[in-house]
Design a protein around this motif. Structure first.
Motif, PDB file in Angstrom:
ATOM      1  N   ILE A  95       0.842  -1.207   0.000  1.00  0.00           N
ATOM      2  CA  ILE A  95       0.000   0.000   0.000  1.00  0.00           C
ATOM      3  C   ILE A  95       0.872   1.250   0.000  1.00  0.00           C
ATOM      4  O   ILE A  95       2.002   1.242   0.490  1.00  0.00           O
ATOM      5  CB  ILE A  95      -0.975   0.033   1.195  1.00  0.00           C
ATOM      6  N   ALA A  96       0.327   2.311  -0.557  1.00  0.00           N
ATOM      7  CA  ALA A  96       1.017   3.600  -0.567  1.00  0.00           C
ATOM      8  C   ALA A  96       1.067   4.170   0.849  1.00  0.00           C
ATOM      9  O   ALA A  96       0.186   3.908   1.674  1.00  0.00           O
ATOM     10  CB  ALA A  96       0.309   4.574  -1.498  1.00  0.00           C
ATOM     11  N   HIS A  97       2.089   4.938   1.113  1.00  0.00           N
ATOM     12  CA  HIS A  97       2.208   5.647   2.388  1.00  0.00           C
ATOM     13  C   HIS A  97       1.023   6.602   2.534  1.00  0.00           C
ATOM     14  O   HIS A  97       0.654   7.285   1.568  1.00  0.00           O
ATOM     15  CB  HIS A  97       3.492   6.486   2.421  1.00  0.00           C
ATOM     16  N   GLY A  98       0.476   6.689   3.724  1.00  0.00           N
ATOM     17  CA  GLY A  98      -0.623   7.621   3.960  1.00  0.00           C
ATOM     18  C   GLY A  98      -0.226   9.060   3.689  1.00  0.00           C
ATOM     19  O   GLY A  98      -0.973   9.826   3.079  1.00  0.00           O
ATOM     20  N   MET A  99       0.968   9.440   4.139  1.00  0.00           N
ATOM     21  CA  MET A  99       1.414  10.816   3.926  1.00  0.00           C
ATOM     22  C   MET A  99       1.650  11.104   2.445  1.00  0.00           C
ATOM     23  O   MET A  99       1.435  12.224   1.990  1.00  0.00           O
ATOM     24  CB  MET A  99       2.700  11.102   4.719  1.00  0.00           C
ATOM     25  N   PHE A 100       2.057  10.092   1.685  1.00  0.00           N
ATOM     26  CA  PHE A 100       2.207  10.262   0.238  1.00  0.00           C
ATOM     27  C   PHE A 100       0.839  10.542  -0.386  1.00  0.00           C
ATOM     28  O   PHE A 100       0.677  11.460  -1.196  1.00  0.00           O
ATOM     29  CB  PHE A 100       2.837   9.015  -0.389  1.00  0.00           C
ATOM     30  N   THR A 101      -0.151   9.739  -0.013  1.00  0.00           N
ATOM     31  CA  THR A 101      -1.509   9.915  -0.540  1.00  0.00           C
ATOM     32  C   THR A 101      -2.035  11.303  -0.196  1.00  0.00           C
ATOM     33  O   THR A 101      -2.596  12.009  -1.042  1.00  0.00           O
ATOM     34  CB  THR A 101      -2.435   8.826   0.032  1.00  0.00           C
ATOM     35  N   MET A 102      -1.817  11.701   1.030  1.00  0.00           N
ATOM     36  CA  MET A 102      -2.255  13.016   1.492  1.00  0.00           C
ATOM     37  C   MET A 102      -1.567  14.133   0.696  1.00  0.00           C
ATOM     38  O   MET A 102      -2.214  15.103   0.285  1.00  0.00           O
ATOM     39  CB  MET A 102      -1.919  13.125   2.987  1.00  0.00           C
ATOM     40  N   ALA A 103      -0.275  13.983   0.459  1.00  0.00           N
ATOM     41  CA  ALA A 103       0.479  14.995  -0.278  1.00  0.00           C
ATOM     42  C   ALA A 103       0.034  15.080  -1.732  1.00  0.00           C
ATOM     43  O   ALA A 103      -0.089  16.183  -2.289  1.00  0.00           O
ATOM     44  CB  ALA A 103       1.973  14.690  -0.200  1.00  0.00           C
ATOM     45  N   GLU A 104      -0.214  13.936  -2.361  1.00  0.00           N
ATOM     46  CA  GLU A 104      -0.677  13.961  -3.742  1.00  0.00           C
ATOM     47  C   GLU A 104      -2.026  14.679  -3.833  1.00  0.00           C
ATOM     48  O   GLU A 104      -2.242  15.472  -4.745  1.00  0.00           O
ATOM     49  CB  GLU A 104      -0.782  12.546  -4.309  1.00  0.00           C
ATOM     50  N   ALA A 105      -2.910  14.418  -2.887  1.00  0.00           N
ATOM     51  CA  ALA A 105      -4.237  15.042  -2.924  1.00  0.00           C
ATOM     52  C   ALA A 105      -4.153  16.564  -2.837  1.00  0.00           C
ATOM     53  O   ALA A 105      -4.820  17.274  -3.590  1.00  0.00           O
ATOM     54  CB  ALA A 105      -5.113  14.483  -1.804  1.00  0.00           C
ATOM     55  N   VAL A 106      -3.330  17.082  -1.939  1.00  0.00           N
ATOM     56  CA  VAL A 106      -3.284  18.537  -1.761  1.00  0.00           C
ATOM     57  C   VAL A 106      -2.615  19.240  -2.941  1.00  0.00           C
ATOM     58  O   VAL A 106      -2.754  20.455  -3.106  1.00  0.00           O
ATOM     59  CB  VAL A 106      -2.625  18.920  -0.411  1.00  0.00           C
ATOM     60  N   ARG A 107      -1.950  18.487  -3.813  1.00  0.00           N
ATOM     61  CA  ARG A 107      -1.373  19.093  -5.018  1.00  0.00           C
ATOM     62  C   ARG A 107      -2.443  19.764  -5.869  1.00  0.00           C
ATOM     63  O   ARG A 107      -2.163  20.758  -6.554  1.00  0.00           O
ATOM     64  CB  ARG A 107      -0.628  18.053  -5.849  1.00  0.00           C
ATOM     65  N   VAL A 108      -3.663  19.256  -5.850  1.00  0.00           N
ATOM     66  CA  VAL A 108      -4.751  19.901  -6.600  1.00  0.00           C
ATOM     67  C   VAL A 108      -4.944  21.329  -6.086  1.00  0.00           C
ATOM     68  O   VAL A 108      -5.151  22.261  -6.866  1.00  0.00           O
ATOM     69  CB  VAL A 108      -6.051  19.071  -6.494  1.00  0.00           C
ATOM     70  N   VAL A 109      -4.847  21.503  -4.788  1.00  0.00           N
ATOM     71  CA  VAL A 109      -5.018  22.829  -4.185  1.00  0.00           C
ATOM     72  C   VAL A 109      -3.811  23.717  -4.473  1.00  0.00           C
ATOM     73  O   VAL A 109      -3.966  24.872  -4.896  1.00  0.00           O
ATOM     74  CB  VAL A 109      -5.256  22.709  -2.665  1.00  0.00           C
ATOM     75  N   THR A 110      -2.612  23.205  -4.267  1.00  0.00           N
ATOM     76  CA  THR A 110      -1.422  24.041  -4.478  1.00  0.00           C
ATOM     77  C   THR A 110      -1.242  24.400  -5.948  1.00  0.00           C
ATOM     78  O   THR A 110      -0.807  25.509  -6.258  1.00  0.00           O
ATOM     79  CB  THR A 110      -0.148  23.373  -3.909  1.00  0.00           C
ATOM     80  N   ASP A 111      -1.595  23.488  -6.851  1.00  0.00           N
ATOM     81  CA  ASP A 111      -1.537  23.820  -8.274  1.00  0.00           C
ATOM     82  C   ASP A 111      -2.533  24.925  -8.614  1.00  0.00           C
ATOM     83  O   ASP A 111      -2.247  25.820  -9.412  1.00  0.00           O
ATOM     84  CB  ASP A 111      -1.808  22.581  -9.138  1.00  0.00           C
ATOM     85  N   TRP A 112      -3.711  24.867  -8.014  1.00  0.00           N
ATOM     86  CA  TRP A 112      -4.748  25.865  -8.272  1.00  0.00           C
ATOM     87  C   TRP A 112      -4.345  27.234  -7.736  1.00  0.00           C
ATOM     88  O   TRP A 112      -4.417  28.238  -8.437  1.00  0.00           O
ATOM     89  CB  TRP A 112      -6.066  25.418  -7.648  1.00  0.00           C
ATOM     90  N   VAL A 113      -3.882  27.262  -6.500  1.00  0.00           N
ATOM     91  CA  VAL A 113      -3.596  28.547  -5.869  1.00  0.00           C
ATOM     92  C   VAL A 113      -2.228  29.101  -6.299  1.00  0.00           C
ATOM     93  O   VAL A 113      -2.010  30.305  -6.259  1.00  0.00           O
ATOM     94  CB  VAL A 113      -3.721  28.453  -4.328  1.00  0.00           C
ATOM     95  N   GLY A 114      -1.324  28.237  -6.745  1.00  0.00           N
ATOM     96  CA  GLY A 114      -0.035  28.688  -7.241  1.00  0.00           C
ATOM     97  C   GLY A 114       1.013  28.964  -6.179  1.00  0.00           C
ATOM     98  O   GLY A 114       2.136  29.328  -6.506  1.00  0.00           O
ATOM     99  N   ASP A 115       0.667  28.798  -4.921  1.00  0.00           N
ATOM    100  CA  ASP A 115       1.603  29.077  -3.837  1.00  0.00           C
ATOM    101  C   ASP A 115       1.352  28.082  -2.707  1.00  0.00           C
ATOM    102  O   ASP A 115       0.365  28.207  -1.989  1.00  0.00           O
ATOM    103  CB  ASP A 115       1.408  30.503  -3.333  1.00  0.00           C
ATOM    104  N   PRO A 116       2.226  27.076  -2.525  1.00  0.00           N
ATOM    105  CA  PRO A 116       2.013  26.106  -1.454  1.00  0.00           C
ATOM    106  C   PRO A 116       1.897  26.759  -0.078  1.00  0.00           C
ATOM    107  O   PRO A 116       1.198  26.250   0.800  1.00  0.00           O
ATOM    108  CB  PRO A 116       3.251  25.207  -1.527  1.00  0.00           C
ATOM    109  N   GLY A 117       2.549  27.915   0.110  1.00  0.00           N
ATOM    110  CA  GLY A 117       2.474  28.626   1.385  1.00  0.00           C
ATOM    111  C   GLY A 117       1.106  29.212   1.679  1.00  0.00           C
ATOM    112  O   GLY A 117       0.823  29.603   2.815  1.00  0.00           O
ATOM    113  N   ALA A 118       0.240  29.268   0.665  1.00  0.00           N
ATOM    114  CA  ALA A 118      -1.110  29.786   0.873  1.00  0.00           C
ATOM    115  C   ALA A 118      -2.006  28.778   1.595  1.00  0.00           C
ATOM    116  O   ALA A 118      -3.057  29.137   2.106  1.00  0.00           O
ATOM    117  CB  ALA A 118      -1.738  30.181  -0.459  1.00  0.00           C
TER     118      ALA A 118
END
Length: 142
Positions: A57-80
Motif C-alpha cells: 500500500i502507498a504511504h498515507g502521507m504520500f496519498t495526502m500529499a498527492e491530494a493537496v497538489r490539486v489545491v497548491t496547483d490551483w492557488v499557485g503558492d504552497p504557502g497559501a
C-alpha cells in the motif's frame, strides 16, 4: 510566490481542476527514501500479505500529499495552504505491474471564511473507492 487568486472572485461550489496521480512500486521506494519511512508494508508484498493487507500500500502521507497538489496547483503558492487535514479511510493498493495504481482527486470551494480564506473540500479515490475522508484545506487568498 503569492497567490493571485482574489477572494472576491471565488464562489462556494467552484470546482478546482481535478487531477490523476499515478503510483507505482518505484514511486513508493523513492518516497520511502525521501521520507525515511521504510515500513515493509510499502514495498514488500510478502510482508504486506502476512499482516492482512491485500498487497503493498502507498504511504498515507504520500496519498495526502498527492491530494493537496490539486489545491497548491490551483492557488499557485504552497504557502497559501494554512491548514490541511484528512482522515485515512482506505489504503491505496499498489500492485506489482506496469500500471500500478492511480489516485484521482477532485476539489471544490466548500466555504468562504474570514480574512480572505476559503475552505477547499477534496475527494480522493483509488479504484473508485474513497481513500481520504474529511479532506479539507484552508487557503489564504489575495
Amino acid at each position: 510566490m503569492a497567490t493571485q487568486i482574489a477572494y472576491k472572485d471565488v464562489e462556494i461550489g467552484t470546482e478546482l481542476p481535478a487531477a490523476v496521480f499515478p503510483v507505482t512500486r518505484d514511486t513508493l521506494v523513492r518516497y520511502a527514501g525521501a521520507s525515511g519511512d521504510f515500513n515493509p508494508i510499502h514495498w514488500n508484498e510478502k510482508f504486506a500479505l502476512e499482516v492482512g493487507l491485500p498487497d503493498v500500500i502507498a504511504h498515507g502521507m504520500f496519498t495526502m500529499a498527492e491530494a493537496v497538489r490539486v489545491v497548491t496547483d490551483w492557488v499557485g503558492d504552497p504557502g497559501a495552504v494554512v491548514e490541511y487535514g484528512v482522515r485515512f479511510t482506505r489504503p491505496v493498493v499498489v500492485p506489482n505491474d506496469d500500471k500500478g495504481a492511480v489516485i484521482e482527486v477532485s476539489a471544490k470551494i466548500g466555504d468562504k471564511l474570514d480574512d480572505n480564506r476559503v475552505r477547499v473540500d477534496l475527494t480522493a479515490t483509488s479504484e473508485g473507492k474513497k481513500v481520504l475522508g474529511m479532506s479539507r484545506a484552508v487557503v489564504q487568498l489575495a
